[in-house]
Design a protein around this motif. Structure first.
Motif, mmCIF file in Angstrom:
data_model
loop_
_atom_site.group_PDB
_atom_site.id
_atom_site.type_symbol
_atom_site.label_atom_id
_atom_site.label_comp_id
_atom_site.label_asym_id
_atom_site.label_seq_id
_atom_site.Cartn_x
_atom_site.Cartn_y
_atom_site.Cartn_z
ATOM 1 N N ALA A 1 -70.067 105.438 30.141
ATOM 2 C CA ALA A 1 -69.821 105.990 31.476
ATOM 3 C C ALA A 1 -70.061 104.971 32.592
ATOM 4 N N MET A 2 -70.602 103.797 32.268
ATOM 5 C CA MET A 2 -70.903 102.799 33.298
ATOM 6 C C MET A 2 -69.610 102.096 33.731
ATOM 7 N N PRO A 3 -69.330 102.012 35.037
ATOM 8 C CA PRO A 3 -68.157 101.257 35.496
ATOM 9 C C PRO A 3 -68.252 99.801 35.046
ATOM 10 N N LYS A 4 -67.128 99.257 34.542
ATOM 11 C CA LYS A 4 -67.127 97.892 34.027
ATOM 12 C C LYS A 4 -66.025 97.092 34.720
ATOM 13 N N LEU A 5 -66.408 95.974 35.304
ATOM 14 C CA LEU A 5 -65.463 95.067 35.950
ATOM 15 C C LEU A 5 -65.463 93.770 35.153
ATOM 16 N N ILE A 6 -64.337 93.422 34.594
ATOM 17 C CA ILE A 6 -64.241 92.264 33.703
ATOM 18 C C ILE A 6 -63.359 91.199 34.354
ATOM 19 N N TYR A 7 -63.854 89.963 34.396
ATOM 20 C CA TYR A 7 -63.138 88.852 35.028
ATOM 21 C C TYR A 7 -62.941 87.743 33.987
ATOM 22 N N VAL A 8 -61.663 87.399 33.743
ATOM 23 C CA VAL A 8 -61.308 86.418 32.711
ATOM 24 C C VAL A 8 -60.787 85.156 33.393
ATOM 25 N N LYS A 9 -61.439 84.038 33.129
ATOM 26 C CA LYS A 9 -61.049 82.779 33.758
ATOM 27 C C LYS A 9 -59.828 82.189 33.049
ATOM 28 N N ASP A 10 -58.857 81.738 33.872
ATOM 29 C CA ASP A 10 -57.672 81.085 33.312
ATOM 30 C C ASP A 10 -58.081 79.763 32.676
ATOM 31 N N THR A 11 -57.720 79.574 31.422
ATOM 32 C CA THR A 11 -58.095 78.351 30.714
ATOM 33 C C THR A 11 -57.059 78.055 29.636
ATOM 34 N N ASP A 12 -56.921 76.797 29.271
ATOM 35 C CA ASP A 12 -55.918 76.404 28.285
ATOM 36 C C ASP A 12 -56.320 76.814 26.872
ATOM 37 N N THR A 13 -57.613 76.828 26.604
ATOM 38 C CA THR A 13 -58.083 77.176 25.263
ATOM 39 C C THR A 13 -59.149 78.269 25.368
ATOM 40 N N ARG A 14 -59.272 79.031 24.302
ATOM 41 C CA ARG A 14 -60.296 80.076 24.287
ATOM 42 C C ARG A 14 -60.701 80.349 22.840
ATOM 43 N N ASP A 15 -61.989 80.557 22.585
ATOM 44 C CA ASP A 15 -62.447 80.880 21.235
ATOM 45 C C ASP A 15 -61.743 82.135 20.734
ATOM 46 N N GLU A 16 -61.376 82.133 19.461
ATOM 47 C CA GLU A 16 -60.642 83.266 18.890
ATOM 48 C C GLU A 16 -61.437 84.563 18.995
ATOM 49 N N ARG A 17 -62.747 84.481 18.738
ATOM 50 C CA ARG A 17 -63.566 85.700 18.810
ATOM 51 C C ARG A 17 -63.572 86.267 20.224
ATOM 52 N N LEU A 18 -63.562 85.391 21.248
ATOM 53 C CA LEU A 18 -63.536 85.868 22.626
ATOM 54 C C LEU A 18 -62.182 86.486 22.939
ATOM 55 N N THR A 19 -61.093 85.894 22.422
ATOM 56 C CA THR A 19 -59.750 86.466 22.618
ATOM 57 C C THR A 19 -59.696 87.881 22.050
ATOM 58 N N GLN A 20 -60.293 88.068 20.877
ATOM 59 C CA GLN A 20 -60.317 89.395 20.264
ATOM 60 C C GLN A 20 -61.133 90.385 21.108
ATOM 61 N N LEU A 21 -62.275 89.912 21.648
ATOM 62 C CA LEU A 21 -63.098 90.779 22.500
ATOM 63 C C LEU A 21 -62.331 91.194 23.757
ATOM 64 N N ILE A 22 -61.642 90.243 24.389
ATOM 65 C CA ILE A 22 -60.870 90.551 25.598
ATOM 66 C C ILE A 22 -59.769 91.551 25.293
ATOM 67 N N ALA A 23 -59.131 91.420 24.135
ATOM 68 C CA ALA A 23 -58.077 92.365 23.741
ATOM 69 C C ALA A 23 -58.657 93.764 23.587
ATOM 70 N N ARG A 24 -59.849 93.833 23.021
ATOM 71 C CA ARG A 24 -60.481 95.146 22.869
ATOM 72 C C ARG A 24 -60.826 95.750 24.222
ATOM 73 N N ILE A 25 -61.272 94.896 25.134
ATOM 74 C CA ILE A 25 -61.607 95.373 26.471
ATOM 75 C C ILE A 25 -60.367 95.895 27.189
ATOM 76 N N GLN A 26 -59.251 95.211 27.012
ATOM 77 C CA GLN A 26 -58.011 95.634 27.668
ATOM 78 C C GLN A 26 -57.586 97.030 27.223
ATOM 79 N N ALA A 27 -57.995 97.428 26.031
ATOM 80 C CA ALA A 27 -57.654 98.762 25.517
ATOM 81 C C ALA A 27 -58.701 99.806 25.902
#
Length: 879
Positions: A103-129
């Motif tokens: 129930a806590m409001p969540k504000l997520i900010y993703v920095k534009d970058t050329d590379t990103r760890d795969e595990r972080l990419t997966q976490l961001i995808a989960r957050i987007q859903a």
């Protein structure tokens, strides 16, 4: 912006600011973290920058507690997923997101970058859903700061709009935690992660009844206690209470002060220690006692309390060890400084805590202030000279408005040795703190220095009106606003809002310093006299409303001024204005009664009686002092001596020409007779009737109504129920005619109980509901408990087993929490409930289980008709 919220948020008072938890990797996103901190503080919110959260081996329970106490989650994600500790499957970064309540409001900010760890990419995808989170991309730290500030402002606006919309689901809000009583700091806590974890560990063990945070003034004991209390809410499911002892100078006031913060109303009818023990029985609570050193002689009281309430734990801040059984001492360390003679680090991730604190506080003045190659050496020197003392560092940082780091360092190097040498009788760190305050004050113009010293006579907080009232004939008179603003800028005075009013305060160490300086220049008596005169005049304006239509507002206004009312009585007694002290206390009799402060008034009056041997007092003052001194004895230890003593009060009041006060003392003597011996009921009845006649003739409707209540109770005990009902009727009528909500509630509830006992169920039900509504308006929890029991009796009579049982247990929970006992003669609900238990044990059991989980608001929703509940729903949100 964010969906999926299950209930509307609460709009906070300034001492409970919105807390924003910030999650990210550290070194990679150091600049971005600082940008987010600035954005949060720009909106006057509280950033929770848990520096251990994304590191190796984070104290998981600790940041779980920080998350539980936060209101908004901000995630900042760059290229790195973060380090995964041994025996863990995910990084601290993902763990923090997983632990954030849905129930806590969540504000997520993703920095534009050329590379990103795969595990972080997966976490961001989960957050987007995730439909409870909003996410955005950003390019750099500057863009991020503006984006976060704008998004938080929008979020707050949305939540505020929701809070104004009536919502039938309000009653379904989860139980509000008592940890909300702990004040939320106005500035970021820096460098205390290890200490918070260590204190939490001590408290979690459960083997130490008292944990004492020990250290010199200015080292940050109170701040550590606040943060530890906020981090330990999960360990103490029955509540965390923060008891401020700053203005408590008499050992005898420890118990009354604890009772006040626990919500226990001291009406004198039971020993206060007994009521506190009753309220704490079997409850896992943490009681924080802040600034204990000034009443250290009262430390044995804690042993008695934890002996009778073994599930209660005390967290104490003090400059000296209490030296009692069950005490565990935690020495509060100073903040870390740069090693050796080295400069401050340019790297945020390796910077010492002392330097980080200086930078943080300096940025409140200059948002772009930072460590540079040019000032790094000076900053290192500054924090080392101040020995890592947080308050000293904050005072020095406030000087960046007028001095460069080099200028601050140079002046400290020149001034501190001279100033510390002047106070040889203090330990080294006490000397450093005192010298830093001296140095900070020395930079002020004379008028501002004088104002600071004069402010030392105030208690915990004070208003601008009160300050201006002291200004006549003072050097700063006529420029109070500007001078006060300058002291705020210099971090010597704090400002906040309480009850919708702007108030000001001094840290206890600064107040101690100011009062000491005031005494040195010989002005203490004069300024104390002005302080007492202002609050005497304030009481004279407010007190007449206590017995009539303005009662509720008057009680609230006096409650906001309570610390200074105490100080005013103390100033009057200290300056030997004993008659004025007596009149001051007597004019507030109704307030002491409604709010329950008889024990502490008794302490002042006994002190007054001690001084009468050296300072003459009038008979009227002597009668007042004896009346208050005997009040508790009348209920708790009735005897012939108490009856005789109150008789002496009657004589002294009469000979002083105060027939009104004499009648009240006569009613008190009659009550003492009944408490002492049932053989004196006839005489007590006659005295009460005589008192009623006099009070009616004198136009004292409040005392007349209360005395009629006493007559009714006496008649009921004697079995004369018709007569008792007539007295309750008259008491209610008199109280209602003046708008006296308190006495109307008390008399009305007794009348309803008697009507119920006589079989007038419908009449009783209407009156129980009415007294419940009155009690809510007064925030009178004792009255709420009585009212819930009354509605329980009606429900039981109608065969509503679940409802009756739930209300009985909910009322019992209130009784237990505020330490009130039942009077068997006036109990009407238990016999009917026991009948239902025999007929429908399953429903009764289910109701009792549910009742134990009800909040006060939820219990009232069960008790009241829907249309009546709606009239108090808004008031209940503030409970």
């Amino acid at each position: 912006m964010v969906t999926g919220l299950e209930h509307s948020p609460v709009i906070r008072t300034p001492d409970q600011r919105i807390r924003v938890f910030v999650s990210s990797t550290l070194r990679e996103l150091a600049d971005e973290r600082e940008a987010v901190r600035s954005a949060i503080e720009r909106l006057r919110l509280a950033p929770v920058m848990f520096e251990l959260g994304a590191r190796a081996h984070p104290p998981r329970d600790l940041y779980r507690s920080y998350l539980a106490q936060s209101d908004v989650f901000i995630g900042i994600y760059g290229a790195s997923y973060g380090w995964i500790a041994p025996d863990e499957d995910i990084s601290g970064l993902e763990d923090e997101y997983n632990l954030a309540p849905r129930a806590m409001p969540k504000l997520i900010y993703v920095k534009d970058t050329d590379t990103r760890d795969e595990r972080l990419t997966q976490l961001i995808a989960r957050i987007q859903a995730d439909d409870t989170a909003a996410y955005l991309h950003f390019h750099n730290a500057q863009d991020l700061e503006d984006q976060v500030a704008g998004d938080l402002a929008t979020l707050l606006a949305e939540r505020f709009d929701q809070s104004r919309e009536p919502d039938a689901s309000d009653a379904d809000e989860p139980r509000s935690t008592l940890v909300g009583r702990v004040p939320v700091p106005y500035t970021t806590t820096i460098g205390r992660e290890h200490d918070i974890d260590a204190v939490r560990t001590l408290l979690a063990r459960g083997t130490d009844r008292v944990v004492s945070l020990i250290g010199p003034g200015g080292i940050g004991k109170s701040r550590l206690a606040i943060e530890a209390a906020l981090a330990c809410g999960d360990l103490f499911p029955d509540g965390v209470y923060f008891v401020l002892l700053e203005g408590v100078l008499e050992s005898g006031l420890l118990l009354p002060t604890i009772a006040y913060y626990l919500g226990i109303r001291d009406n004198g009818e039971a020993a206060l220690e007994e009521r506190i023990a009753h309220a704490l029985a079997d409850r896992r609570v943490l009681i924080v006692l802040d600034n204990f050193e000034q009443i250290v002689d009262a430390a044995p009281v804690l042993v008695r309390l934890y002996t009778v309430a073994p599930t209660a734990t005390f967290l104490v801040t003090s400059r000296i060890v209490l030296r009692i059984r069950g005490e565990r001492v935690y020495e509060v360390p100073t903040l870390t400084t740069p090693p050796g003679d080295g400069p401050a680090s340019l790297d945020r991730t390796t910077r010492s805590a002392a330097v980080s604190l200086f930078i943080d506080r300096a940025r409140a003045i200059d948002p772009h202030f930072d460590v540079t190659a040019e000032n790094a050496g000076d900053l290192g020197d500054i924090v080392r000279r101040l020995e890592g003392l947080p308050l000293a560092i904050e005072l020095a940082a406030a000087k960046v408005r007028i001095l460069s780091p080099a200028g601050i360092s140079e002046r400290l190097e020149r001034s501190l040795p001279l100033l510390t040498a002047a106070v040889r009788d203090l330990p080294d760190r006490h000397k450093t703190m005192r010298a830093t305050i001296d140095w900070s004050v020395s930079l002020l113009p004379a008028a501002q220095r004088d104002l600071l010293e004069d402010l030392g006579v105030f208690a915990t907080r004070f208003t601008l009106d009160a300050v201006e009232a002291l200004g006549e004939g003072r050097s700063w008179g006529g420029q109070a606003i500007d001078a006060l603003a300058a002291l705020i800028d210099g971090s010597l005075v704090k400002q906040s809002e309480v009850g919708g009013r702007r108030v000001f305060s001094l840290l206890s160490l600064v107040r101690e310093y100011a009062l000491g300086r005031l005494k040195e220049r010989g002005d203490a008596v004069r300024v104390r006299r002005a302080h007492a005169d202002y609050y005497r005049a304030l009481v004279q304006r407010i007190a007449p409303d206590l017995g009539g239509t303005g009662q509720a507002d008057a009680v609230v206004r006096l409650g906001l001024e309570l610390p200074n009312l105490r100080a005013a009585v103390r100033h009057l007694v200290y300056t030997n204005r004993l008659d004025d002290a007596g009149d001051f206390a007597w004019s507030l009799l109704i307030y002491w009664w409604i709010s329950g402060f008889f024990a502490e008034v008794r302490v002042w009056m006994l002190e007054l009686l001690e001084k009468q041997h050296d300072e003459p007092i009038t008979q009227h003052t002597r009668a007042i002092a004896w009346f208050f001194a005997l009040w508790g004895e009348m209920w708790q230890r009735p005897s012939e001596q108490v009856v005789a003593g109150l008789g002496e009060c009657v004589r002294l009041f009469t000979e002083s020409g105060d027939e009104d006060a004499a009648a009240m003392a006569l009613a008190a003597r009659a009550t003492a007779r009944v408490q002492f011996s049932h053989l004196d009921t006839d005489k007590a009845d006659a005295e009460l009737r005589q008192a009623v006649v006099t009070l009616r003739e004198r136009g004292n409707t409040w005392a007349e109504a209360i005395t009629e209540v006493s007559l009714g109770r006496l008649a009921w005990v004697r079995g004369a129920t018709d007569e008792a009902l007539a007295h309750f009727d008259h008491a209610t009528s008199v109280a209602e005619s003046r708008g006296d909500l308190f006495t109307t509630s008390v008399a009305g509830n007794l009348r309803a109980r008697l009507n119920f006992q006589r079989g007038r169920i419908e009449d009783a039900e209407g009156e129980f509901v009415h007294t419940l509504l009155l009690s809510v308006g007064l925030h009178y929890e004792e009255g709420v408990a009585y009212g819930l029991e009354g509605v329980c009796a009606v429900a039981a009579a109608h065969g509503e087993a679940w409802r009756a049982a739930a209300l009985a247990v909910a009322a019992g929970e209130i009784r237990r929490r505020i330490g009130i006992f039942d009077v068997e003669a006036f109990t009407v609900h238990t016999p009917y409930l026991e009948i239902l238990r025999g007929r429908d044990p399953q429903s009764v059991e289910a109701g009792e289980i549910a009742g134990a989980e009800l909040t006060v608001a939820e219990a009232l929703q069960v008790a009241l008709p829907e249309h009546e509940y709606e009239t108090v729903a808004e008031t209940l949100r503030a409970w």
